[in-house]
Write a protein that holds these residues in place. Structure first.
Motif, mmCIF file in Angstrom:
data_model
loop_
_atom_site.group_PDB
_atom_site.id
_atom_site.type_symbol
_atom_site.label_atom_id
_atom_site.label_comp_id
_atom_site.label_asym_id
_atom_site.label_seq_id
_atom_site.Cartn_x
_atom_site.Cartn_y
_atom_site.Cartn_z
ATOM 1 N N LEU A 1 0.833 -1.207 0.000
ATOM 2 C CA LEU A 1 0.000 0.000 0.000
ATOM 3 C C LEU A 1 0.866 1.254 0.000
ATOM 4 C CD1 LEU A 1 -2.757 -1.108 2.538
ATOM 5 C CD2 LEU A 1 -3.056 -0.779 0.073
ATOM 6 N N GLU A 2 1.914 1.224 0.782
ATOM 7 C CA GLU A 2 2.807 2.380 0.862
ATOM 8 C C GLU A 2 3.581 2.577 -0.438
ATOM 9 O OE1 GLU A 2 3.532 4.757 3.971
ATOM 10 O OE2 GLU A 2 1.522 4.241 3.241
ATOM 11 N N SER A 3 3.717 1.520 -1.222
ATOM 12 C CA SER A 3 4.419 1.642 -2.501
ATOM 13 C C SER A 3 3.474 2.053 -3.632
ATOM 14 C CB SER A 3 5.101 0.324 -2.868
ATOM 15 O OG SER A 3 4.133 -0.677 -3.190
ATOM 16 N N GLY A 4 2.198 2.322 -3.279
ATOM 17 C CA GLY A 4 1.244 2.821 -4.270
ATOM 18 C C GLY A 4 0.270 1.810 -4.808
ATOM 19 N N ALA A 5 0.164 0.635 -4.190
ATOM 20 C CA ALA A 5 -0.744 -0.402 -4.689
ATOM 21 C C ALA A 5 -2.195 0.056 -4.643
ATOM 22 C CB ALA A 5 -0.576 -1.684 -3.886
ATOM 23 N N ALA A 6 -2.970 -0.397 -5.633
ATOM 24 C CA ALA A 6 -4.416 -0.195 -5.630
ATOM 25 C C ALA A 6 -5.065 -1.430 -5.013
ATOM 26 C CB ALA A 6 -4.924 0.020 -7.049
ATOM 27 N N PHE A 7 -6.127 -1.217 -4.241
ATOM 28 C CA PHE A 7 -6.772 -2.293 -3.486
ATOM 29 C C PHE A 7 -8.190 -2.491 -4.011
ATOM 30 C CE2 PHE A 7 -9.181 -3.978 0.117
ATOM 31 C CZ PHE A 7 -8.344 -4.991 0.563
ATOM 32 N N TYR A 8 -8.543 -3.746 -4.304
ATOM 33 C CA TYR A 8 -9.852 -4.074 -4.868
ATOM 34 C C TYR A 8 -10.496 -5.189 -4.045
ATOM 35 C CZ TYR A 8 -7.845 -1.885 -9.085
ATOM 36 O OH TYR A 8 -7.247 -1.036 -9.979
ATOM 37 N N VAL A 9 -11.823 -5.097 -3.896
ATOM 38 C CA VAL A 9 -12.558 -6.178 -3.241
ATOM 39 C C VAL A 9 -13.848 -6.409 -4.015
ATOM 40 C CG1 VAL A 9 -13.663 -4.576 -1.606
ATOM 41 C CG2 VAL A 9 -13.555 -7.007 -1.066
ATOM 42 N N CYS A 10 -14.217 -7.676 -4.191
ATOM 43 C CA CYS A 10 -15.449 -8.021 -4.902
ATOM 44 C C CYS A 10 -16.148 -9.159 -4.167
ATOM 45 C CB CYS A 10 -15.152 -8.440 -6.339
ATOM 46 S SG CYS A 10 -16.640 -8.893 -7.276
ATOM 47 N N GLY A 11 -17.468 -9.022 -3.993
ATOM 48 C CA GLY A 11 -18.237 -10.086 -3.359
ATOM 49 C C GLY A 11 -19.362 -9.540 -2.503
#
Length: 539
Positions: A483-493
């Protein structure tokens, strides 16, 4: 390309680029054309086009985790369209053909009369919408919304225009596509039946992006429709008019046009006014006051009032329309061409001695065979739920069960685009031996390095139930680094439990691994969403 849309107009770069291309194609003008003349020719108010955007309005109820009663309280004192908005599920999922704000505004203006389109909100939202409209009518005498077929909503026009030659296909005019296959994903021994559905879009011109959904117009099981017809002693072949003005046999109309799942208040009131049995009247009265019990359908209500004299026309006039079902697309057109793939969980259960079936899921798994057609349209995603434009951006995906669907498409897209960004997937289900959906494909991605990490949680394989949010907490330190390196976070359900638990785990990780206070963690997660790095496709 000529810039028809000024840089000061309130659009993103992608939106501006698309609109410029659309108007260029619409007018047939070349790059030497005069944008001002084009705008004038199209009847666009140039002054409005360059106007500064209005200050962003505060919508304090924009939290899908809040109960509907709390959301309505936060909208107290606001205009009716904002109270209607607060009654929506706050997911901007597109299942209604709008987003929450535009759906509520269309209802308030009287342009949309169908109050059943918010599928994540279900009966709770429908009942609240009716209450708000009734209160609004009492307050100022303005007409309230009525149940009916409604219109398709503005987003279908956007989808159609984006699809060029496929402009004719929408939820009101779906494309009849051939089914290629409906293949079981669970292995023998599983308590579930999840299907990989492949549909052929050849000849439609329909295009989709990963993260979009496929709208499927379902049909009811003919056996259920016949039982309903028999319960009111009607003739299945009599002619009736549908909400869209078509003329069909009663059986065909009940299969194709009406919701047989949730009984409307209008049906309950009709039957309560005809039935003489006091016990049945009391039962209907409780339902009108407290709501219909979960799983109680139209046939159940007719069986409670067995022997009541009503005509088929009277009954169907009280029924809600049969709305499209939206499924997250599980494929990338870069990989599959003119096909679209879905991941569909078949719903079948027994209640009160009768087998109940999910309308669309059993249609796709049982009632439509290879080579037969299903009616479909593309529903673009409104909330930015797609792979990052920057191919180097790392992504973290959380998709248990059928929530894996969009992430299959994400991985196909990243593979075909040769994206260098790291990919981390959390997948969970009941049993590894039976329920590891897309196992071969995912393990191949992991082996070849496309999937940097693959973490699984199979809740029924151990003494303690373990879910995807538990795996997240176990990997808190590394997740924080991503996250600190710029990751995008996705959740589905599932929105009601899983997505809420994952959100809580994300906050906990910000506290434990990030060393933030609870308030700082909340602000951090909020900033992830506002900056376009936290996306949810939940239902």
């Amino acid at each position: 390309m000529t810039n028809f849309i000024p840089t000061t107009a309130p659009f993103s770069e992608d939106q501006r680029a698309w609109l410029n291309g659309f108007f260029a194609g619409l007018t047939g003008m070349q790059t030497e054309g005069d944008p001002a003349a084009t705008i004038q020719a199209l009847g666009i108010d140039a002054g409005a086009a360059v106007a500064e955007p209005e200050p962003e309005e505060d919508f304090p109820w924009r939290d899908a985790s809040l109960p509907i009663v709390e959301r309505i309280e936060l909208a107290e004192g606001r205009p009716p369209e904002r109270k209607l908005m607060a009654a929506m599920a706050q997911l901007d999922c597109g299942s209604c053909g709008y987003v929450c704000q535009t759906y509520s505004e269309a209802i308030a203006r009287g342009e949309e009369t169908n109050l059943t389109l918010c599928s994540p909100g279900g009966k709770e939202t429908k009942q609240m919408l009716k209450k708000i409209l009734a209160e609004s009518k009492d307050a100022d005498g303005a007409p309230s919304g009525q149940m009916g077929s409604g219109n398709a909503g503005p987003s279908n026009g956007v989808a159609a225009a984006r699809n060029g030659k496929a402009a004719q296909w929408s939820r009101n005019n779906p494309f009849s596509a051939k089914m290629i296959e409906s293949r079981e994903l669970n292995l023998e021994g599983s308590a579930k039946d999840t299907r990989h559905v492949v549909i052929d879009l050849t000849g439609s011109g329909l295009k989709y992006n990963v993260g979009d959904a496929l709208g499927v117009l379902p049909s009811n099981c003919p056996d259920l429709a016949m039982k309903l017809i028999e319960s009111i002693a009607a003739d299945s072949q009599i002619t009736v008019s549908t909400p869209t003005g078509d003329t069909k046999t009663l059986l065909q109309a009940l299969c194709e046009d009406y919701c047989l799942k949730d009984p409307s208040d209008e049906l309950l009131e009709l039957l309560a006014g005809r039935i003489q049995d006091e016990s049945a009247q009391e039962t209907l009265g409780r339902m009108l006051e407290d709501g219909v019990p979960d799983g109680f359908d139209v046939l159940d209500v007719l069986e409670v009032t067995k022997g009541v004299t009503v005509t088929a026309t009277e009954v169907i006039e009280t029924l809600d329309p049969l709305n499209p079902r939206l499924y997250s697309i599980a494929s990338s057109m870069k990989r599959v061409g003119d096909q679209v793939h879905l991941t569909v969980g078949k719903v079948v259960y027994e209640r009160e001695g009768r087998v109940r079936k999910g309308v669309a899921s059993t249609m796709l798994s049982d009632r439509v065979g290879a080579g037969e057609t299903v009616r479909v349209f593309v529903q673009p995603n409104h909330a930015g739920f797609t792979v990052p434009e920057n191919l180097e951006t790392p992504i973290i995906m959380v998709g248990p069960g059928t929530g894996i669907a969009p992430f299959v498409s994400f991985l196909q897209e990243r593979a075909e685009s040769k994206s260098p960004g790291n990919n981390w997937l959390f997948f969970g289900d009941q049993h590894e031996a039976f329920d590891f959906l897309y196992r071969e494909e995912l393990e191949e991605y992991h082996a070849n390095g496309l999937l940097t990490r693959l973490d699984t949680a199979f809740s029924r394989d151990g003494e303690r139930k373990v879910y995807v949010q538990d795996r997240m907490r176990e990997q808190a330190a590394e997740m924080w680094q991503w996250l600190e390196s710029g990751a995008a976070f996705y959740v589905c359900g599932d929105a009601s439990r899983m997505a809420r638990d994952v959100d809580k785990a994300l906050h906990d990780i910000a506290e434990t691994a990030g060393g933030l206070s609870a308030e700082e963690a909340a602000a951090y997660v909020k900033n992830l969403a506002q900056s376009g790095r936290y996306h949810r496709d939940v239902y």
